[in-house]
Design an enzyme around this catalytic site. Structure first.
Site, mmCIF file in Angstrom:
data_model
loop_
_atom_site.group_PDB
_atom_site.id
_atom_site.type_symbol
_atom_site.label_atom_id
_atom_site.label_comp_id
_atom_site.label_asym_id
_atom_site.label_seq_id
_atom_site.Cartn_x
_atom_site.Cartn_y
_atom_site.Cartn_z
ATOM 1 N N GLY A 115 0.823 -1.209 0.000
ATOM 2 C CA GLY A 115 0.000 0.000 0.000
ATOM 3 C C GLY A 115 0.852 1.252 0.000
ATOM 4 O O GLY A 115 0.579 2.209 0.726
ATOM 5 N N ALA A 116 1.872 1.258 -0.868
ATOM 6 C CA ALA A 116 2.900 2.305 -0.810
ATOM 7 C C ALA A 116 2.634 3.492 -1.725
ATOM 8 O O ALA A 116 3.429 4.424 -1.751
ATOM 9 C CB ALA A 116 4.255 1.699 -1.158
ATOM 10 N N ARG A 169 0.306 5.790 -1.636
ATOM 11 C CA ARG A 169 -0.315 7.005 -1.082
ATOM 12 C C ARG A 169 -0.321 6.944 0.437
ATOM 13 O O ARG A 169 -0.018 5.920 1.050
ATOM 14 C CB ARG A 169 -1.750 7.139 -1.589
ATOM 15 C CG ARG A 169 -2.649 5.978 -1.173
ATOM 16 C CD ARG A 169 -4.056 6.121 -1.715
ATOM 17 N NE ARG A 169 -4.916 5.042 -1.234
ATOM 18 C CZ ARG A 169 -6.224 4.986 -1.448
ATOM 19 N NH1 ARG A 169 -6.824 5.930 -2.133
ATOM 20 N NH2 ARG A 169 -6.935 3.975 -0.976
ATOM 21 N N ASN A 189 1.316 -2.580 5.379
ATOM 22 C CA ASN A 189 0.557 -1.339 5.550
ATOM 23 C C ASN A 189 -0.779 -1.353 4.825
ATOM 24 O O ASN A 189 -1.726 -0.696 5.268
ATOM 25 C CB ASN A 189 1.403 -0.161 5.041
ATOM 26 C CG ASN A 189 0.580 1.096 4.869
ATOM 27 O OD1 ASN A 189 0.197 1.753 5.826
ATOM 28 N ND2 ASN A 189 0.289 1.438 3.616
ATOM 29 N N TYR A 247 -13.557 -3.311 10.407
ATOM 30 C CA TYR A 247 -12.257 -2.643 10.457
ATOM 31 C C TYR A 247 -11.671 -2.709 11.861
ATOM 32 O O TYR A 247 -10.506 -3.092 12.045
ATOM 33 C CB TYR A 247 -12.405 -1.185 10.018
ATOM 34 C CG TYR A 247 -11.102 -0.419 10.006
ATOM 35 C CD1 TYR A 247 -10.199 -0.572 8.958
ATOM 36 C CD2 TYR A 247 -10.776 0.459 11.034
ATOM 37 C CE1 TYR A 247 -8.999 0.131 8.936
ATOM 38 C CE2 TYR A 247 -9.580 1.157 11.025
ATOM 39 C CZ TYR A 247 -8.696 0.997 9.969
ATOM 40 O OH TYR A 247 -7.506 1.682 9.964
ATOM 41 N N ALA A 254 -12.404 -4.761 14.359
ATOM 42 C CA ALA A 254 -12.100 -6.139 14.753
ATOM 43 C C ALA A 254 -10.860 -6.661 14.038
ATOM 44 O O ALA A 254 -10.034 -7.368 14.629
ATOM 45 C CB ALA A 254 -13.301 -7.038 14.472
#
Length: 245
Positions: free
Chosen positions: A10-11, A13, A82, A145, A147
């Site tokens: 997830g790099a 942004r 991430n 989210y 949990a």
């Protein structure tokens, strides 16, 4: 000379981009992942400190298997899990499809990717899982989210004790309210309930990740570091009580 290679999911942004930039500045070779839209820039400077971009859907087994094949000959100093997602729910008409998808990306993806790359990690390596302070509380319309992030923090402990004999450390970072496109729709309320009186910056999360990747944290594993500006120091009822007195 590079200190080693780090994979950041997830790099493209937000927090992931800030983490990539910081670790690039620290001297690491960065492989970043994106899901749906590949960033236009391909150079390290133009792409926020990322040397190579690779497509990855953390909720898709085939995608995880593909990146494992791509990195089959690579040695990784670290993995930063991430990538994540959030869906807002209607409790009265709860859709389990959203729950399953959120867990597939936020939790299952962390475990599956880590296991797929565990033999690529060098001794003295480090794994960082990005959790959330939402994992400490319940969610009204973000139950999945909250949990899933709670489970990520527990998974971090399990991974830490299993990777420990290899001297590979596993920690989590739990951001509070951060200025990103996944942030709160009510920034003024969040600021009012944060001790430092402001939202956090992605770069401030990146600084903690940098510390946990480095040898300065060589005796820290299985921990979740909260980076929330003192959000959880404040009880809203006690604050109202104090203001009324």
């Amino acid at each position: 000379m590079s200190k080693g290679t780090i994979l950041v999911t997830g790099a493209s942004r937000g927090i992931g981009k800030a983490i990539s930039q910081r670790l690039y500045q620290d001297g690491y070779h960065i492989i970043g992942t994106y899901n749906s839209t590949k960033p236009a820039a391909s150079s390290a400077e133009g792409a926020g400190g990322i040397h190579n971009f690779v497509q990855l859907d953390c909720g898709n087994d085939s995608s995880i298997e593909a990146i494992a094949r791509t990195l089959a000959d690579s040695e990784l100093h670290g993995i930063v899990n991430n990538a994540g997602m959030i869906e807002f729910e209607d409790f009265r008409n709860f859709d389990l499809k959203g729950w399953r998808r959120t867990f597939a990306v936020n939790l299952d993806g962390v475990l599956k990717l880590t296991l797929a790359l565990k033999d690529r990690l060098s001794a003295n390596g480090s794994i960082i899982n990005i959790a959330s302070t939402d994992g400490f509380i319940g969610g009204f319309d973000t139950m999945a989210y909250a949990a899933s992030k709670a489970a990520v923090m527990n998974l971090t402990k399990s991974l830490a004790i299993n990777f420990g004999p290899q001297n590979i450390r596993v920690n989590a970072v739990a951001p509070g309210w951060i200025q990103t496109d996944m942030g709160t729709k009510m920034p003024e309320v969040a600021i009012d309930h944060t001790a430092l009186g402001r939202l956090g910056l992605p770069e401030e999360i990146a600084g903690v990740v940098s510390f946990l990747i480095s040898s300065d944290s060589s005796y820290i594993t299985g921990e979740t570091i909260v980076v929330d500006g003192g959000y959880y120091c404040i009880d809203p009822v006690m604050k109202l009580e104090a203001n009324d007195s």
